[in-house]
Design a protein around this motif. Structure first.
Motif, mmCIF file in Angstrom:
data_model
loop_
_atom_site.group_PDB
_atom_site.id
_atom_site.type_symbol
_atom_site.label_atom_id
_atom_site.label_comp_id
_atom_site.label_asym_id
_atom_site.label_seq_id
_atom_site.Cartn_x
_atom_site.Cartn_y
_atom_site.Cartn_z
ATOM 1 N N ASP A 1 0.810 -1.217 0.000
ATOM 2 C CA ASP A 1 0.000 0.000 0.000
ATOM 3 C C ASP A 1 0.845 1.269 0.000
ATOM 4 N N ASP A 2 2.027 1.218 0.629
ATOM 5 C CA ASP A 2 2.772 2.458 0.813
ATOM 6 C C ASP A 2 4.282 2.313 0.649
ATOM 7 N N VAL A 3 4.899 1.371 1.344
ATOM 8 C CA VAL A 3 6.356 1.248 1.299
ATOM 9 C C VAL A 3 6.845 0.854 -0.090
ATOM 10 N N VAL A 4 6.186 -0.090 -0.723
ATOM 11 C CA VAL A 4 6.613 -0.532 -2.060
ATOM 12 C C VAL A 4 6.577 0.616 -3.068
ATOM 13 N N PRO A 5 5.473 1.334 -3.212
ATOM 14 C CA PRO A 5 5.484 2.444 -4.170
ATOM 15 C C PRO A 5 6.458 3.558 -3.801
ATOM 16 N N ALA A 6 6.627 3.832 -2.513
ATOM 17 C CA ALA A 6 7.560 4.882 -2.092
ATOM 18 C C ALA A 6 8.989 4.504 -2.432
ATOM 19 N N ALA A 7 9.344 3.248 -2.209
ATOM 20 C CA ALA A 7 10.692 2.796 -2.536
ATOM 21 C C ALA A 7 10.938 2.858 -4.033
ATOM 22 N N ARG A 8 9.943 2.471 -4.799
ATOM 23 C CA ARG A 8 10.099 2.543 -6.257
ATOM 24 C C ARG A 8 10.251 3.983 -6.729
ATOM 25 N N THR A 9 9.501 4.879 -6.146
ATOM 26 C CA THR A 9 9.617 6.294 -6.495
ATOM 27 C C THR A 9 11.026 6.806 -6.226
ATOM 28 N N ALA A 10 11.639 6.316 -5.150
ATOM 29 C CA ALA A 10 12.990 6.735 -4.786
ATOM 30 C C ALA A 10 14.066 6.034 -5.606
#
Length: 325
Positions: free
Chosen positions: A182-191
């Motif tokens: 929900d949150d960590v996976v997309p945030a890590a990919r964005t980074a």
């Protein structure tokens, strides 16, 4: 084995998580543990994941012994930020002490450089940006090649990445624990960071081979809500469905769980851990399994995210019950 990329750091598609060789799953035999690490390297696994806190330094020394003469074959990842000692467990990521922790890990590992150096947990007593700044200095000095984060929130990922590129984010993720999607996976990919799921086999649940009877003394699963009572019964029913699919595909249940994670993206590198050399080879072979869209749909239908039961017990970005591991 297939090679993957963690924010610029090349490694095997499946790594090896070393924590259980020193803590959390009851007594272990050092010779058997060294044999397991070497079996992983022989199977094409290059990413070895340890931490200064695992066994209070024991784990890093164990890894150093296992890789003696084979340093060029492995990608070493270790962590700082959780301090384990006679007084108990505490967090410490003060920038003034980061270099000292790194030097101590280098000595225990018996190497000159750490390929991937993680902040094991964010220290709430110091600004995260200051800790990352101290880690960046380690890269500048040549003691560390890449830096990563373990069990962080999306906001912390963005804050850290604003100071220095983050190669990898490590967190619990498996077929039976999917909240990070929900949150960590997309945030890590964005980074631009790679994704390193620990406990990718659900702490043994997804192997379909849990030990019979109560857990051994020192096994932290005894305090995990997913492994007790009605929750365990319901979860084992789902594992039985996964086993049925695995048999149809001609693989083990554990291999199926690892293949599912690998199918979530090319930047995903799970790090299963085991003390059994044969199981190491089995896990590594999961990198050769390619699941079709139909296979993935069957898995989702058989064991949907919302069907798994029990709260996760770890010091984590998710959940309210938190104890350092």
């Amino acid at each position: 084995m297939e090679r993957r990329n963690l924010g610029g750091l090349a490694c095997s598609a499946i790594g090896f998580g070393c924590m259980g060789l020193s803590q959390a799953y009851g007594p272990a035999d050092d010779d058997a543990s060294v044999a397991a690490i070497r079996a992983a390297i022989d199977a094409g696994v290059t990413l070895l994941d340890t931490a200064m806190s695992y066994g209070g330094g024991h784990n890093e020394r164990l890894v150093g012994r296992a890789i003696e003469g084979r340093r060029d074959e492995v990608t070493l990842a270790t962590k700082f930020g959780i301090v384990r000692g006679d007084e108990g467990v505490r967090l410490d990521a003060h920038p003034d002490r980061v270099a000292g922790y790194c030097d101590a890990s280098l000595k225990r590992l018996g190497v000159d450089v750490i390929d991937l150096y993680y902040l094991h947990r964010v220290d709430p007593s110091v600004p995260l940006a200051d800790t990352i700044g101290a880690m960046a200095l380690l890269v500048d000095s040549g003691k560390v090649r890449f830096i990563g984060l373990s069990e962080v929130s999306p906001e912390q990922i963005a804050e850290a990445a604003a100071v220095h590129p983050i190669a990898a984010v490590e967190f619990e993720w498996s077929l039976s624990w999917r909240e990070p999607e929900d949150d960590v996976v997309p945030a890590a990919r964005t980074a631009g960071a790679g994704l390193v799921p620990y406990s990718p086999l659900g702490r043994g649940l997804l192997t379909g081979k849990l030990p019979a009877g109560p857990f051994e003394a020192g096994d932290f699963r005894a305090a995990d809500g997913r492994f007790a009572g009605e929750a365990l019964d319901r979860n084992l029913t789902l594992v039985a469905e996964l086993t049925r699919i695995a048999r149809r595909l001609g693989v083990t249940t554990g291999q199926l769980a690892l293949a599912w994670l690998l199918a979530q993206g090319p930047e995903v590198v799970p790090i299963p851990g085991t003390r059994n050399s044969a199981r190491v080879t089995e896990n590594a072979a999961a990198a050769d399994i390619v699941l079709s869209p139909a296979d993935l749909a069957a898995l989702e239908a058989a064991a949907p995210r919302e069907a798994w039961t029990g709260d996760r017990r770890s010091f984590a970005a998710h959940g309210t019950a938190r104890t350092a591991t």
